[in-house]
Scaffold this motif. Structure first.
Motif, PDB file in Angstrom:
ATOM      1  N   VAL A 100      28.740 -35.151  65.253  1.00 30.52           N
ATOM      2  CA  VAL A 100      29.516 -35.269  64.023  1.00 30.52           C
ATOM      3  C   VAL A 100      29.607 -33.931  63.301  1.00 30.52           C
ATOM      4  CG1 VAL A 100      29.708 -36.443  61.795  1.00 30.52           C
ATOM      5  CG2 VAL A 100      28.743 -37.664  63.761  1.00 30.52           C
ATOM      6  N   LEU A 101      30.828 -33.560  62.938  1.00 27.04           N
ATOM      7  CA  LEU A 101      31.075 -32.427  62.057  1.00 27.04           C
ATOM      8  C   LEU A 101      31.425 -33.032  60.705  1.00 27.04           C
ATOM      9  CD1 LEU A 101      31.494 -29.434  61.427  1.00 27.04           C
ATOM     10  CD2 LEU A 101      33.826 -29.668  62.308  1.00 27.04           C
ATOM     11  N   LEU A 102      30.587 -32.793  59.709  1.00 23.97           N
ATOM     12  CA  LEU A 102      30.770 -33.371  58.380  1.00 23.97           C
ATOM     13  C   LEU A 102      31.480 -32.369  57.482  1.00 23.97           C
ATOM     14  CD1 LEU A 102      30.168 -35.670  56.360  1.00 23.97           C
ATOM     15  CD2 LEU A 102      27.983 -34.550  55.899  1.00 23.97           C
ATOM     16  N   VAL A 103      32.594 -32.800  56.911  1.00 27.88           N
ATOM     17  CA  VAL A 103      33.361 -31.984  55.969  1.00 27.88           C
ATOM     18  C   VAL A 103      33.285 -32.684  54.626  1.00 27.88           C
ATOM     19  CG1 VAL A 103      35.623 -31.042  55.400  1.00 27.88           C
ATOM     20  CG2 VAL A 103      34.909 -31.190  57.792  1.00 27.88           C
ATOM     21  N   THR A 104      32.776 -31.981  53.614  1.00 26.32           N
ATOM     22  CA  THR A 104      32.562 -32.603  52.315  1.00 26.32           C
ATOM     23  C   THR A 104      32.949 -31.660  51.179  1.00 26.32           C
ATOM     24  OG1 THR A 104      30.901 -33.723  50.943  1.00 26.32           O
ATOM     25  CG2 THR A 104      30.129 -31.939  52.328  1.00 26.32           C
ATOM     26  N   ASP A 105      33.329 -32.234  50.032  1.00 25.87           N
ATOM     27  CA  ASP A 105      33.715 -31.419  48.879  1.00 25.87           C
ATOM     28  C   ASP A 105      32.544 -30.593  48.364  1.00 25.87           C
ATOM     29  OD1 ASP A 105      36.381 -32.111  48.754  1.00 25.87           O
ATOM     30  OD2 ASP A 105      36.059 -33.790  47.393  1.00 25.87           O
ATOM     31  N   THR A 106      31.428 -31.256  48.132  1.00 27.71           N
ATOM     32  CA  THR A 106      30.252 -30.558  47.614  1.00 27.71           C
ATOM     33  C   THR A 106      29.182 -30.515  48.683  1.00 27.71           C
ATOM     34  OG1 THR A 106      29.348 -32.616  46.717  1.00 27.71           O
ATOM     35  CG2 THR A 106      30.699 -31.273  45.240  1.00 27.71           C
ATOM     36  N   LEU A 107      28.523 -29.373  48.775  1.00 27.10           N
ATOM     37  CA  LEU A 107      27.491 -29.204  49.800  1.00 27.10           C
ATOM     38  C   LEU A 107      26.454 -28.221  49.283  1.00 27.10           C
ATOM     39  CD1 LEU A 107      26.723 -30.027  52.678  1.00 27.10           C
ATOM     40  CD2 LEU A 107      28.031 -28.082  53.504  1.00 27.10           C
ATOM     41  N   ARG A 108      25.261 -28.738  49.058  1.00 27.69           N
ATOM     42  CA  ARG A 108      24.153 -27.903  48.605  1.00 27.69           C
ATOM     43  C   ARG A 108      23.080 -27.896  49.687  1.00 27.69           C
ATOM     44  NH1 ARG A 108      22.797 -31.789  44.190  1.00 27.69           N
ATOM     45  NH2 ARG A 108      23.043 -32.871  46.110  1.00 27.69           N
ATOM     46  N   GLU A 109      22.112 -27.006  49.554  1.00 29.49           N
ATOM     47  CA  GLU A 109      21.067 -26.886  50.562  1.00 29.49           C
ATOM     48  C   GLU A 109      20.362 -28.213  50.854  1.00 29.49           C
ATOM     49  OE1 GLU A 109      17.093 -24.270  51.481  1.00 29.49           O
ATOM     50  OE2 GLU A 109      18.605 -23.446  50.144  1.00 29.49           O
TER      51      GLU A 109
END
Length: 193
Positions: A65-74
């Motif tokens: 799975v390649l996850l594409v998301t608006d917000t991404l934090r550590e």
């Protein structure tokens, strides 16, 4: 890869799904499918509990799975990788020049993550020797995290493919992690890369 990579796009918003489908179709080495994908491209607003449940389910089914998301934090990176994500991108970064190699890397079992999440500064925190990295290991993990394939890393560093594979195996074995994506997540969490 000689054959086309089969990509299934999952998105809650139908308009987003159609847009991403169209973007994938532009790439001659990729094809959009409804089942049996090589890569599931999951587009979401955030890394929520529901997204993590779906990631775990897809991972158990053997899907990359390649996850594409608006917000991404550590912390999102760590949770998503532990749930089974093989790569992560912010939705704002989704352009063909970034999406294409990220899909390829995910299909090959490599890992990609936004570069700003890789910056850990020059500090060298104290940690047990098992979690230390040599300069060579750190360089390879950074390149893996940026989505480079084993052959690309070998070429770039003037190593053999076998040497790069050995470095990754040494890290995963020493850290007792499942795969290279899990190793990248651990390195990120502990500030090693």
């Amino acid at each position: 890869m000689d054959e086309r990579i089969r990509v299934q796009v999952i998105a809650v918003d139908p308009a987003v799904r159609v847009g991403v489908d169209d973007m994938v179709r532009v790439c001659p080495e990729l094809t959009v499918v409804a089942d049996r994908p090589d890569v599931v491209l999951m587009v979401t607003d955030e890394v929520s509990d529901a997204v993590l449940v779906l990631l775990r389910s897809l991972s158990r089914a053997g899907r990359r799975v390649l996850l594409v998301t608006d917000t991404l934090r550590e912390p999102d990176v760590v949770e998503a990788v532990q749930a089974g994500a093989g790569g992560l991108l912010r939705r704002g970064e989704v352009r063909l020049d970034r999406l294409r190699p990220a899909i390829r890397a995910t299909a090959d079992g490599s890992f990609t993550v936004p570069s700003d999440l890789l910056e850990a500064g020059d500090r060298e925190p104290e940690r047990p020797p098992a979690r230390q990295l040599t300069k060579r290991e750190r360089t390879v993990l950074l390149m893996l995290a940026d989505g480079h394939e084993t052959e690309e890393i070998a070429r770039s560093l003037a190593y053999s493919v076998r040497t790069v594979t050995g470095i990754v195996h040494t890290i995963t074995h020493r850290w007792q992690v499942r795969n290279r994506a899990h190793a990248v997540a651990c390195a990120l969490r502990e500030g090693l890369i």
